[in-house]
Design an enzyme around this catalytic site. Structure first.
Site, PDB file in Angstrom:
ATOM      1  CG  ASP A  28     -54.934  10.911 -77.756  1.00 18.96           C
ATOM      2  OD1 ASP A  28     -56.050  10.915 -77.297  1.00 18.96           O
ATOM      3  OD2 ASP A  28     -54.232   9.814 -77.572  1.00 18.96           O
ATOM      4  CG  ASP A  29     -56.075  12.127 -73.495  1.00 17.57           C
ATOM      5  OD1 ASP A  29     -56.963  12.125 -74.114  1.00 17.57           O
ATOM      6  OD2 ASP A  29     -55.310  11.537 -72.523  1.00 17.57           O
ATOM      7  CB  CYS A  70     -59.170   7.408 -76.869  1.00 18.61           C
ATOM      8  SG  CYS A  70     -58.227   8.418 -75.656  1.00 18.61           S
ATOM      9  CG  HIS A 127     -58.682   3.526 -79.124  1.00 20.88           C
ATOM     10  ND1 HIS A 127     -57.839   4.394 -78.354  1.00 20.88           N
ATOM     11  CD2 HIS A 127     -58.500   2.308 -78.531  1.00 20.88           C
ATOM     12  CE1 HIS A 127     -57.441   3.434 -77.249  1.00 20.88           C
ATOM     13  NE2 HIS A 127     -57.610   2.508 -77.594  1.00 20.88           N
ATOM     14  CG  ASP A 283     -59.331  12.000 -77.928  1.00 20.88           C
ATOM     15  OD1 ASP A 283     -58.938  12.656 -77.214  1.00 20.88           O
ATOM     16  OD2 ASP A 283     -58.862  10.927 -77.831  1.00 20.88           O
TER      17      ASP A 283
END
Length: 458
Positions: A28-29, A70, A127, A283
């Site tokens: 994530d990120d 996301c 998500h 993402d």
């Protein structure tokens, strides 16, 4: 005679090569700072396990997401349908299955399950949010044989830093509690990602009677940027490069690197080592002060460009890399081809198998779409960007604004070439009208999107 034919058919089936397993890792990120310095990486960044994965696989150093947040990005990646066609460009489509373009499509995990795979997932694939924040999982239950910790609560409880870290007294203004950074005085085993990988490692130690598709969704380095103290200690403030970044995102990514290392250790000891496709993707990225932005949610390079690794046994030569622009939305058709199946007809991406084989491959420009607003309740609209080998073009139809950046001379996207008329350019290169063909996703005739004609070098 019938029995003989039946025996021959069974024998032929048994002789077919076993389908490869799949290890599908989402982070994530994750910023592209883990790339080599030549391709946007940060010197001195401590990520030995991402480097280890790069030695095992092909690294795509110019990969871009389908959307800059996301929910829309993951929905596009997992369905294979681009936001420009689905309409899911922002946060207003929590029930994505109700969108006309997505009502009957087969998602990645449903595709693998239909092809005879055991499908397992843990953590953030679509998500998701979990306690102590709101509980959300945009994944559908029917595609998975099991979801860890559960489909309803897809991420283990995540401990927080002390209150004086979350809400420092010296902070000026109102700070959202999730927009916090600092050390947690606990070991790795208290972190949600550690527990997700513990579960994944257990699955890698099991034997299944069908090929395995194992999806592992790591939640860091997404905010809040709070990790055990030892990762903070890796980066004394005086050692952080003198560029516009926050120290906290370095330490979060190093924590994620350590967690990835635990997963790779278990994988390399498992029975799946020699017959498993591995992909690792993120993402979207996160601005840390670049272009005066402290979030994602933009159509600039810092939001759209993300790490991407792919490894296919017997196909990929480890340690290779490519800087050709590709899309994370290309995952679905790539995985389908790698397991010897025809990709569903609804998919918008392109298979990257030729690139994994080291072959020459001409990929189309990569499109990213996102719904942009000045504020939560303000009017806005969908913007789109296309990234080619050399250029990034952005168009905001709702305000009739264009941006164009030449990455051959402007990696930071500081100079909007679209603002400079032809007469300002001191070269004799040929310039062409380039149609931005995003309307093809909506079934419209090809036409130029936008205001004044844009001319740029190709």
């Amino acid at each position: 005679m019938l029995l003989s034919l039946l025996a021959l058919d069974i024998s032929a089936q048994d002789s077919r090569p076993a389908k490869p397993n799949g290890l599908f890792i989402s982070v994530d990120d994750l910023n592209d700072w883990i790339n080599p310095a030549t391709f946007g990486g940060i010197p001195g960044f401590k990520t030995p396990n991402f480097d280890r994965l790069a030695r095992m696989s092909m690294r795509f150093t110019n990969a871009h997401v389908p959307s800059a947040a996301c929910a829309p990005s993951r929905a596009a990646i997992m369905t294979g349908v681009h936001p420009a066609r689905s309409g899911i460009t922002g946060w207003k489509h929590a029930q994505w299955r109700k969108e006309p373009a997505l009502i009957d499509i087969q998602t990645i995990e449903q595709f693998f399950k239909a092809k005879g795979y055991t499908t397992l997932a843990g953590g953030k694939i679509y998500h998701t949010l979990s306690p102590p924040r709101a509980t959300v999982n945009q994944s559908e239950a029917q595609g998975w044989d099991f979801y860890y910790p559960s489909h309803a609560i897809p991420i283990p409880f995540q401990v927080r830093a002390p209150l004086n870290v979350i809400d420092p007294k010296l902070f000026i203004g109102k700070q959202p509690d999730y927009f916090a950074w600092g050390p947690i005085d606990l070991g790795d085993e208290y972190m949600a990602d550690y527990q997700i990988v513990d579960w994944a490692n257990y699955q890698l130690a099991q034997r299944y009677d069908k090929p395995l598709f194992l999806a592992v969704g790591l939640t860091k380095p997404h905010d809040p940027w709070e990790v055990p103290q030892k990762y903070v200690d890796l980066y004394p403030l005086e050692s952080v490069p003198d560029i516009k970044i926050k120290e906290n995102d370095l330490e979060d990514a190093s924590f994620t690197d350590a967690i990835l290392g635990r997963l790779l250790d278990a994988f390399e000891k498992s029975a799946y080592k020699n017959n498993t496709i591995i992909v690792l993707w993120s993402d979207q990225e996160m601005h840390m002060g670049e272009k005066e932005n402290g979030e994602k949610f933009t159509l600039w390079e810092r939001s759209t460009k993300t790490p991407f690794f792919g490894m296919a046994p017997g196909i990929t030569k480890g340690g290779l890399s490519t800087n050709k622009p590709v899309g994370i939305i290309d995952l679905y058709p790539t995985l389908a081809e790698l397991i010897g199946e025809k990709a569903p007809s609804h998919i918008d991406g392109e298979s990257l198998v030729p690139m994994l084989k080291g072959e020459n491959f001409s990929h189309k420009g990569v499109v990213t779409g996102y719904e942009l607003k000045e504020a939560a309740n303000a009017p806005g609209g969908d913007g789109y960007t296309i990234r080619t080998d050399r250029y990034r073009y952005i168009y905001y139809p709702f305000i009739n604004l264009e941006e164009l950046y030449d990455h051959e001379v402007d990696d930071h996207e500081w100079v909007n070439v679209a603002e400079h008329p032809m007469s300002d350019r001191n070269d004799d290169s040929r310039f062409y009208h380039i149609p931005f063909k995003i309307n093809k996703f909506n079934g419209m005739p090809y036409r130029r999107l936008g205001g004044p004609a844009l001319l740029f070098r190709i």
